[in-house]
Scaffold this active site. Structure first.
Site, short mmCIF file in Angstrom:
data_model
loop_
_atom_site.label_atom_id
_atom_site.label_comp_id
_atom_site.label_asym_id
_atom_site.label_seq_id
_atom_site.Cartn_x
_atom_site.Cartn_y
_atom_site.Cartn_z
N CYS A 12 0.89 -1.64 0.03
CA CYS A 12 0.27 -0.01 -0.20
C CYS A 12 1.00 1.35 -0.11
O CYS A 12 1.88 1.36 0.25
CB CYS A 12 -1.04 -0.03 0.95
SG CYS A 12 -2.09 -1.50 1.25
N GLY A 39 -1.24 0.17 -4.90
CA GLY A 39 -2.43 -0.10 -4.27
C GLY A 39 -3.46 0.36 -5.56
O GLY A 39 -3.40 1.62 -6.05
#
Ligand code: SF4
Length: 468
Positions: A12, A39
């Protein structure tokens, strides 16, 4: 920056900014745009105007979610942002980040890169139905700390006191950006699995980001990395730091260098592009082959293929063109087209491959589905021989620190021998870079990297896991 489904999905991306001179939402938009590769399922930001925090998050790409109209509705000079790929919790709006809670008079928001390994223990037997992900559990623990302990709940520094109580309990990988109405906080786990940088703008404002290109894009210069076990607190007085846990032996994810991180960034003082070139050179020395052309599987393998070509003296060329506009969730209108997804992503340059003996360089092989179809594409285009060279060691073990490879049965190198993988892919030869060569190519200094997915040697033990 992997773009084939054969590589583990991205981690992420986190970003934070506190700059009284600039609109935080616009800077965060730029930062998230630079971290889009980490992400692509959802993105969001929380923005404070000093008195109130507004959160906006949604499914999809950063540029599809935010427009000028939406950014204008997020006034303030401090913000955190997040781009998400689901590693725990479903890919759904409710799991988009930042997550936020209001507790003990403090409103806070949190963005998380990484994966905790003791989530179940931390969650205990809480009845809370909203704990879909490890990030939710952390937010709940902070909220608990803000309300349960009167000494923490009181006072201006309540959130800092709550973090000092909660962060040492977390095991696994985390780089957090956290904020209340007036403070921006960054925190990194004691092993430093995932990167987190501190930067400063010309205006004097401060920025936190997963990767250095996200600092560059807002014209911030890199000050330093957040240390393992360190939290930095940015407020009106500047940057303060505290060590919430003693640093453990460093375990920076080596796959950040293989494909996750952008090639134009640096990690641990090492340029990612140069490291990938060195991996390619090492692979050419380790596994030479007679061939007519070295080509990458675009895009993340390009520096490695350039390195292989430079070391071997074999001409570098392009055999595949990638559609750059393909998102992770493109819509294929029929099963036939879905089955043929590789052709939507890649097309062969026939003139460049017909009749040639190719060295095809790939960053990693995880599930091998797309790669198998890509090999067929090159054969159909007339390649005479395909010698597949992989810039990392075989990915044999699940990652529990922030990548989506927890189902080991899907990892091709966990279930097949190298020769079986070669046969499965339809290559004439297949070779992986030896792990020690890979690590030396990243950095001549020994140690400091997580290699668990290649060795089964987990720096933080996984509860209940047998590794033999
Ligand atoms: S297990 Fe692999 S992908 Fe996961 S943090 Fe370690 S090196 Fe990175």
């Amino acid at each position: 920056m992997a773009d084939s489904s054969d590589s583990p999905k991205e981690a992420c991306g986190v970003f934070g900014v506190r700059d009284p001179q600039q609109p935080a939402a616009h800077l965060t938009y730029l930062g998230l745009f630079a971290l889009q590769h980490r992400g692509q399922e959802s993105a969001g930001m929380a923005v404070s105007d000093g008195g109130k925090i507004t959160i906006d998050k949604d499914m999809g790409l950063v540029s599809a979610i935010f427009d000028e109209y939406r950014l204008q509705a997020l006034p303030g000079t401090m913000a955190i942002g997040h781009t998400r790929y689901a590693t725990t919790g479903a890919s759904a709006w409710r799991n988009a980040q930042p997550v936020a809670r209001h507790a003990g008079g403090t409103f806070f928001a949190l963005g998380h890169n990484g994966n905790l390994v003791n989530t179940a223990e931390l969650a205990g037997d809480r009845p809370d139905a909203d704990l879909d992900s490890d990030s939710d559990v952390v937010a709940a623990l902070i909220a608990d700390a803000l309300t349960a302990d009167p000494q923490i709940a009181d006072g201006d520094g309540a959130l800092i006191a709550a973090l000092a109580a909660v962060l040492p309990r977390l095991q696994g990988a985390f780089s957090f950006v956290i904020m209340d109405e007036t403070r921006l906080i960054g925190a990194r786990d004691a092993h430093g699995f995932r990167p987190l940088f501190l930067g400063q703008c010309d205006t004097g404002g401060w920025v936190l980001a997963s990767e250095t290109p996200a600092l560059n894009v807002v014209s911030a210069r890199v000050i330093r990395e957040i240390d393992p076990g360190e939290a930095v607190v940015i407020d009106d007085e500047g940057v303060h730091s505290f060590q919430f846990a003693p640093p453990q032996s460093r375990a920076l994810c080596s796959f950040e260098f293989v494909y996750i991180a952008r090639p134009d960034g640096t990690l641990g003082g090492v340029g990612v592009h140069a490291a990938r070139r060195r991996m390619g050179r090492a692979l050419a020395r380790q596994k030479p082959v007679d061939a007519d052309m070295v080509m990458p599987i675009p895009d993340s393998s390009i520096p490695g293929a350039q390195g292989y070509a430079a070391e071997s003296g074999i001409e570098y060329g392009d055999g595949l063109i990638k559609n750059r506009y393909i998102g992770r969730t493109f819509i294929a209108p029929s099963q036939k087209l879905r089955d043929n997804a590789v052709r939507i992503k890649f097309n062969a340059i026939e003139d460049n491959v017909v009749g040639k003996r190719l060295v095809v360089v790939e960053d990693s092989i995880v599930r091998a589905t797309t790669l198998r179809a890509t090999m067929r594409l090159l054969r159909d285009a007339g390649a005479a021989e395909i010698h597949l060279r992989v810039l990392s060691a075989p990915y044999r073990w699940s990652c529990f620190y922030g990548l989506d490879t927890s189902d080991r049965s899907k990892l091709v190198a966990a279930t097949m021998s190298i020769e079986q993988i070669r046969d499965h892919l339809g290559a004439d030869s297949l070779a992986y870079l030896e792990l020690d060569q890979m690590l030396t190519a990243i950095s001549p200094e020994p140690g400091g990297f997580c290699t668990a997915c290649m060795t089964g040697d987990y720096p933080v033990p996984i509860p209940g896991m047998l590794t033999t």
